[in-house]
Motif scaffolding. Structure first.
Motif: not given
Length: 314
Positions: A159-171
């Motif tokens: 959870x970054x200041x620019x929103x959710x970042x990384x390879x996991x975008x969906x639950x």
């Protein structure tokens, strides 16, 4: 579904049945089991005992690990303190399955108003719906600031200041997740939107066999903001490889800013030789880049501490 309480698919009013097996999708959980798996259940039968739900795996030496409890099948019986499966929890399922095996469970769909109570730091929980939804949409906005990161099976998001970042975008339904909380918080998921049952979640590109690794239930993640070779940004054909000494413990194709690179830990005493040399507490993870255009490995210099700790991120 209008009524899935019976766990059967009776009429067109009962909802979708995409696999045409005669069971309403929201009551029908099928999980591909292959070695080490991080799972949850969006439908659970009335008999929610370990012996009921995991009876299909008893020929594969299963072990089931919850956040603070576990069970193992040995000498034709289940042993351990984990007796029942709960809809709000996630579970590591460990087996000696050689080829993917479908674990099928028919049950009562989870109440969509189920409340999750997160404590500080690591929480192993479920996603209670059939289908998938973006993290930013399914977790209430008022709760997201209390969550620093989410780890799935070999994939993660921060959870970054620019929103959710990384390879996991969906639950996704049938998957389990570690939520890393910075404070105690309670929340109820926003349900997935119409049509999400058939939603195709983007998959991370598979790595070549020679740079592959074995999924462990002990894992950490390194988020790479940028990487250059000779002053030039690396490209999406380039592969970032994580090592513990000379042992490959993780790898990920570069997919752009903030790529999550997993690093797997050892499975402890008695684990198979597959995990020999994997990470233990405070091991220093190093990185290389496979430069596809030059067809060579290049050592990578990290600008943060790379000591390994289970369920950590850097």
């Amino acid at each position: 579904c209008d009524d899935c309480s019976s766990g059967t698919y009776n009429t067109s009013d009962d909802g979708d049945d995409y696999d045409e097996d005669g069971i309403c999708d929201d009551s029908d959980v099928t999980i591909a089991i292959d070695g080490v798996n991080l799972v949850s259940f969006y439908a659970i039968p009335e008999d929610n005992s370990i012996s009921s739900i995991f009876s299909q795996l008893e020929d594969y030496s299963p072990g089931i690990m919850a956040e603070a409890n576990s069970a193992i099948y040995i000498n034709d019986m289940w042993l351990g303190g984990l007796l029942d499966i709960d809809p709000e929890d996630g579970y590591w399922v460990l087996t000696d399955v050689d080829a993917p095996f479908d674990l099928s469970v028919e049950g009562i769909p989870t109440d969509p108003s189920l409340e999750y109570d997160l404590h500080l730091y690591s929480n192993l929980i479920s996603y209670p719906f059939n289908g998938s939804a973006p993290i930013a949409e399914t977790i209430p906005a008022s709760t997201q600031g209390s969550i620093n990161a989410i780890f799935g099976e070999g994939v993660a998001a921060i959870n970054s200041p620019n929103g959710w970042l990384g390879g996991l975008m969906d639950l996704s339904g049938s998957k389990g997740y570690w939520f890393i909380a910075n404070e105690p918080v309670s929340f109820i998921y926003n349900p997935p939107t119409e049509g999400s049952t058939a939603r195709q979640v983007s998959k991370i590109k598979s790595v070549p066999v020679e740079y592959g690794f074995k999924q462990s239930m002990n894992q950490a993640f390194y988020f790479v903001n940028s990487a250059t070779i000779g002053g030039e940004d690396i490209e999406k054909e380039d592969l970032i490889i994580a090592y513990n000494d000379a042992v490959i413990v993780g790898s990920r194709y570069w997919y752009g800013e903030v790529t999550d690179v997993p690093a797997m830990g050892t499975m402890g005493t008695g684990a198979s030789d597959t995990y020999a040399g994997y990470c233990t507490l405070d091991d220093q993870v190093t990185f290389s880049v496979w430069d596809e255009s030059e067809q060579k490995l290049i050592d990578m210099v990290a600008d943060v501490e790379t000591n390994w700790e289970n369920n950590s991120y850097k």
